[in-house]
Scaffold this active site. Structure first.
Site, PDB file in Angstrom:
ATOM      1  N   ARG A 153       1.073  -7.672   3.241  1.00  0.00           N
ATOM      2  CA  ARG A 153       1.990  -6.754   2.547  1.00  0.00           C
ATOM      3  C   ARG A 153       3.044  -7.563   1.820  1.00  0.00           C
ATOM      4  NH1 ARG A 153       4.549  -1.844   5.768  1.00  0.00           N
ATOM      5  NH2 ARG A 153       5.750  -3.514   6.693  1.00  0.00           N
ATOM      6  N   ASP A 163       6.465  -7.062  14.328  1.00  0.00           N
ATOM      7  CA  ASP A 163       5.411  -7.551  13.435  1.00  0.00           C
ATOM      8  C   ASP A 163       4.232  -8.025  14.280  1.00  0.00           C
ATOM      9  OD1 ASP A 163       3.803  -9.431  11.850  1.00  0.00           O
ATOM     10  OD2 ASP A 163       5.340  -9.093  10.325  1.00  0.00           O
ATOM     11  N   ASP A 168       2.836 -11.636  13.650  1.00  0.00           N
ATOM     12  CA  ASP A 168       3.750 -12.668  14.148  1.00  0.00           C
ATOM     13  C   ASP A 168       3.716 -12.744  15.675  1.00  0.00           C
ATOM     14  OD1 ASP A 168       4.525 -13.518  11.677  1.00  0.00           O
ATOM     15  OD2 ASP A 168       6.418 -12.399  11.636  1.00  0.00           O
TER      16      ASP A 168
HETATM   17  C1  PRP Z   1       0.693  -5.771   8.904  1.00  0.00           C
HETATM   18  C2  PRP Z   1      -0.319  -5.053   9.760  1.00  0.00           C
HETATM   19  C3  PRP Z   1      -1.101  -4.268   8.741  1.00  0.00           C
HETATM   20  C4  PRP Z   1      -0.041  -3.894   7.741  1.00  0.00           C
HETATM   21  C5  PRP Z   1       0.358  -2.466   7.972  1.00  0.00           C
HETATM   22  O1  PRP Z   1       0.136  -6.872   8.291  1.00  0.00           O
HETATM   23  O2  PRP Z   1      -1.129  -5.909  10.527  1.00  0.00           O
HETATM   24  O3  PRP Z   1      -2.141  -4.995   8.126  1.00  0.00           O
HETATM   25  O4  PRP Z   1       1.075  -4.768   7.965  1.00  0.00           O
HETATM   26  O5  PRP Z   1       1.264  -2.064   7.022  1.00  0.00           O
HETATM   27  P1  PRP Z   1       0.920  -0.959   5.923  1.00  0.00           P
HETATM   28  O6  PRP Z   1       0.244   0.161   6.635  1.00  0.00           O
HETATM   29  O7  PRP Z   1       2.269  -0.599   5.381  1.00  0.00           O
HETATM   30  O8  PRP Z   1       0.047  -1.605   4.879  1.00  0.00           O
HETATM   31  P2  PRP Z   1       0.998  -7.894   7.397  1.00  0.00           P
HETATM   32  O9  PRP Z   1       0.988  -7.497   5.974  1.00  0.00           O
HETATM   33  O10 PRP Z   1       2.338  -8.096   8.037  1.00  0.00           O
HETATM   34  O11 PRP Z   1       0.117  -9.214   7.466  1.00  0.00           O
HETATM   35  P3  PRP Z   1      -0.228 -10.164   8.706  1.00  0.00           P
HETATM   36  O12 PRP Z   1      -1.175  -9.415   9.601  1.00  0.00           O
HETATM   37  O13 PRP Z   1      -0.868 -11.330   8.054  1.00  0.00           O
HETATM   38  O14 PRP Z   1       1.053 -10.513   9.409  1.00  0.00           O
HETATM   39  N1  URA Z   2       3.212  -4.243  10.163  1.00  0.00           N
HETATM   40  C1  URA Z   2       3.572  -4.628  11.397  1.00  0.00           C
HETATM   41  O1  URA Z   2       3.068  -5.644  11.922  1.00  0.00           O
HETATM   42  N2  URA Z   2       4.469  -3.879  12.064  1.00  0.00           N
HETATM   43  C2  URA Z   2       5.016  -2.788  11.537  1.00  0.00           C
HETATM   44  O2  URA Z   2       5.836  -2.136  12.204  1.00  0.00           O
HETATM   45  C3  URA Z   2       4.642  -2.411  10.236  1.00  0.00           C
HETATM   46  C4  URA Z   2       3.737  -3.148   9.566  1.00  0.00           C
END
Ligand code: PRP
Ligand code: URA
Length: 212
Positions: free
Chosen positions: A107, A203, A206
């Site tokens: 995102r 997150d 993370d």
């Molecule tokens: C997080 C999560 C989803 C997304 C959800 O990923 O694992 O993929 O956000 O958010 P949304 O419904 O608003 O799209 P992130 O983009 O933080 O990536 P990551 O898994 O690499 O940390």
């Molecule tokens: N992605 C995450 O990992 N946590 C949230 O709360 C929203 C998006």
């Protein structure tokens, strides 16, 4: 809570118990990873409840008997990178024969829109029922895009399995893809101004990979 068509909230006590520890800020990376995997296994059990069975004849030590096996249904699990990766091993515990595809999305922190950076799906995906995996359904942008990408390869069916969903994400996802059944362990209150789920768990990527 509003009822959504094609959305299944898994309220099994074991899932809810583990989810409490997953949310807790005091849960460290190692335990967080274990919990994500265990919850995925329990959710996999429920999400595969509709797999068709067929009869087969076997011999027990006592006699021949007709019993049931899964009717040759092939599955593919497609985690959304990164956080969806944390669910894969738990799913494979129950369905070790499933193939695994990957979709890389992150995102954008400003726009909250997903950006695609990787896409590799099993070549025989047309013969498979796909379960897309991501612990978090927030605005729904990542899940909607991932499912659009998977649909281009024409799998037999698609389910989406997440651990925590926001009502905003459920609304957006079920409107964009009404044919996709959504499974989650909890529907939370909503999103904050940065698109994070409240109360949520922070997150997910993370916390799984220790990059906080
Ligand atoms: C997080 C999560 C989803 C997304 C959800 O990923 O694992 O993929 O956000 O958010 P949304 O419904 O608003 O799209 P992130 O983009 O933080 O990536 P990551 O898994 O690499 O940390
Ligand atoms: N992605 C995450 O990992 N946590 C949230 O709360 C929203 C998006």
């Amino acid at each position: 809570m509003q009822k959504y068509e094609n959305v299944f909230v898994m309220d099994h006590p074991l899932i809810q118990h583990k989810l409490t520890f997953l949310r807790d800020i005091h849960t460290g990376t190692m335990q967080f990873r274990e919990l994500v995997s265990e919850i995925a296994t329990l959710m996999c059990y429920e999400a595969t409840r509709d797999l068709p069975l067929m009869e087969t004849e076997i011999e027990t030590p006592m006699q021949k008997t007709v019993t049931q096996v899964i009717a040759g249904r092939k599955l593919a699990f497609v985690p959304i990178l990164r956080a969806g990766l944390g669910m894969v091993d738990g799913m494979l515990q129950l369905v070790p024969s499933a193939k695994v595809g990957h979709i890389g999305l992150y995102r954008d922190h400003e726009t909250l829109k997903p950006v695609e950076y990787y896409n590799k799906l099993p070549p025989d995906i047309e013969e498979r029922d796909v379960i897309v995996l991501d612990p978090m359904l927030a605005t729904g942008g990542s899940a909607m895009d991932a499912i659009t990408i998977v649909k281009r390869s024409h799998p037999k069916s698609i389910k989406f399995l997440c651990i925590i969903a926001a009502p905003e994400g459920i609304q957006a996802l079920t409107e964009a893809h009404p044919d996709v059944h959504v499974y989650c362990a909890a529907v939370d209150k909503g999103l904050n101004e940065n698109g994070y789920i409240l109360p949520g768990l922070g997150d997910a990527g993370d916390r799984i990979f220790g990059t906080i």
